[in-house]
Design an enzyme around this catalytic site. Sequence first.
Site: not given
Length: 678
Positions: A372-374, A520-521, A571, A567, A548
């Site tokens: 996940d990016k953030t 990522t969103g 996810d 997180d 995802k």
Amino acid sequence: MKDDKVKIEEHGHHKHHDMEHDHSDHHHEGHDHSAMINDFKKRLWICLVLTVPVLLFSPMLQDLLGFSISFMGMTYVSVALATIIYVYGGWPFLKGLVSELKAGGPGMMTLIAIAISVAWVYSTAVSFGLSGKVFYWELVTLIDIMLLGHWLEMKSVMGASKALEKLAQLMPASAHLMEGNETKEVKINDLKKGDLILIKPGEKIPADGRIKEGHTELNESALTGESKAVEKTTGDKVIGGSINGDGALKVEVTTAGEDSYLKKVIKLVEEAQKTKSKTQNLADKAAGWLAYIALASGVITLVAWLTFSNLGFDFALERMVTVMIITCPHALGLAVPLVVAISTALSAKNGLLIRNRTAFENSRKIDAIVFDKTGTLTEGNFGVNRVEVLKDGMNESDFLKIVAAIEGSSEHPIAKGIVKEAKARELELPSVSDFKAEKGKGVMARVNGGSYAIVSPGYLEGENIDIPKNTFNEDVETVVFVLKDKELIGFVSLADQIREESKAAIEQLKEVGIKVYMATGDNEQTAKAVADKLSLDGYYSEVLPHEKSEIIEKLQSEGHFVAMTGDGVNDAPALAKADVGIAVGSGTDVAAETADIILTESSPKDISRLILFGRATYKKMVQNLVWATGYNVVAIPLAAGVLYQQGIMISPAVGAALMSLSTIICAVNAQLLRRSLK
């Protein structure tokens, strides 16, 4: 998004409802374990003292060392001492044999019990007239070695269990409950959600909560691994067990008792220590097979010597006994538990909470990982770069007030960045009604009678709303658009910085042959910029939570063994679908129900360390199993007398020495695991 989080945490509550011990109970469990260790230690010392005369009275040892001790009834004194050692020292193993056979089949204890029982029965029969030689000194040294091995093993496991006690000790025993202007001392188990408590400077926080009044710095290092003190002020969350700095705080309790962060962490560590891995089962099965082999090879040895030689029954029986004693390698019992105990303790100490040991061991197979990016690859702290108003007659401050008021109800990092900017500008925010969040689309609410939506670029495209030119100035910007009654009235651009350690962590993963992807969103432009800077193998942008999960499935269908990091909230489907789900981030998200492994920090460096440590752990298990069983491959045929014609014969004494050497090698090899997690 909030609703989903609540559902997951409620699910977590059900999953953890059996954690009905306060911290004093954990001390009690620790004492029980200590009592068992002390029992083994006591048995070992008493047996060692009684072993000395048995060794001195052994004719074989007397011949070997060139001394002589003889008195009337010496044989019977040896019988009595050896019998005491067999019954008292061998009792845990004899009891274990019964338990294992009741549980469905022979295992480690059965193997040990067979070896010592055969030695004792045979030697006692010889002492009372059977022709042959006694194996008393081999019997007593065998029991001593077994007791020593089990004592060392239990001490090692106790070392891992201390992680629980240390966690339990983080909580104070009482709290200052505020009732009006007065405070009273209450036990932390009596705290309820909504209670207001006072925390004085230097005290431990007694429960998870939110600061209602006060400003301080908290030391959360024991909980999250973050060494720096964390600044906290009104509105911020606090975790029970962290240590208050110089400021006094008034805190409203949000979760207490069994639902608290610390109790959930304790439960996770308990699960990690209790879960038996498949490899551990393999070790038990190996011991079970060795028990069968001990019996079978003993009988075959006896029959073979009786059939094919004229050395007589006594010699054949002696060979059988030797084989059955030697087939018991304590090292096999020590091989995997030691590695498990050490890796669990090391993991907990380094902020890796392993809920599923099998998944942890399977992490060696990972050849593709989706990040996940953030907040994982990036800092997760969005700062506002630009505020652009597209509606005539509305100024920037009024526009930002509305956006910040709506985002104030959201937990998303972008929302926090916008609210932070409004606070910095000291803007007074209007009230909001009918707030709702739609995953992957945005948030909607009513403000001052108007219907507003804060959405992604993907939403605009789906609704055929044109994106203004020159909206994206920087490639790493994230832009959210604001609609009033479905009309675009402006946008806010924010930037999230890539973490310093991300580049090195991804390089490390790629070096060991793992393909690294990002889901990522965020919009295509932002996703591409991050992927390019980090040299990722691929990326997926503007992804909804269920997509995802589909990405994971697609990679699996291509033959990859996939890990997912996220997180644990939006996810969750992907974490559940992945072969190994890794939840990242501190706070209550640590209790993400769908993950196999939880990292208390969000650093990608920890993820690469985790995978490499999983590989090292499995490698150590295999090495130890080879050391433990490899000795038997040589020892059993030699003890049976395969090379008797060549003058090579192994005695139980040599077998015991080989066995103890094998055990020491396994123990030392397990300790070397510490070097692989730095």
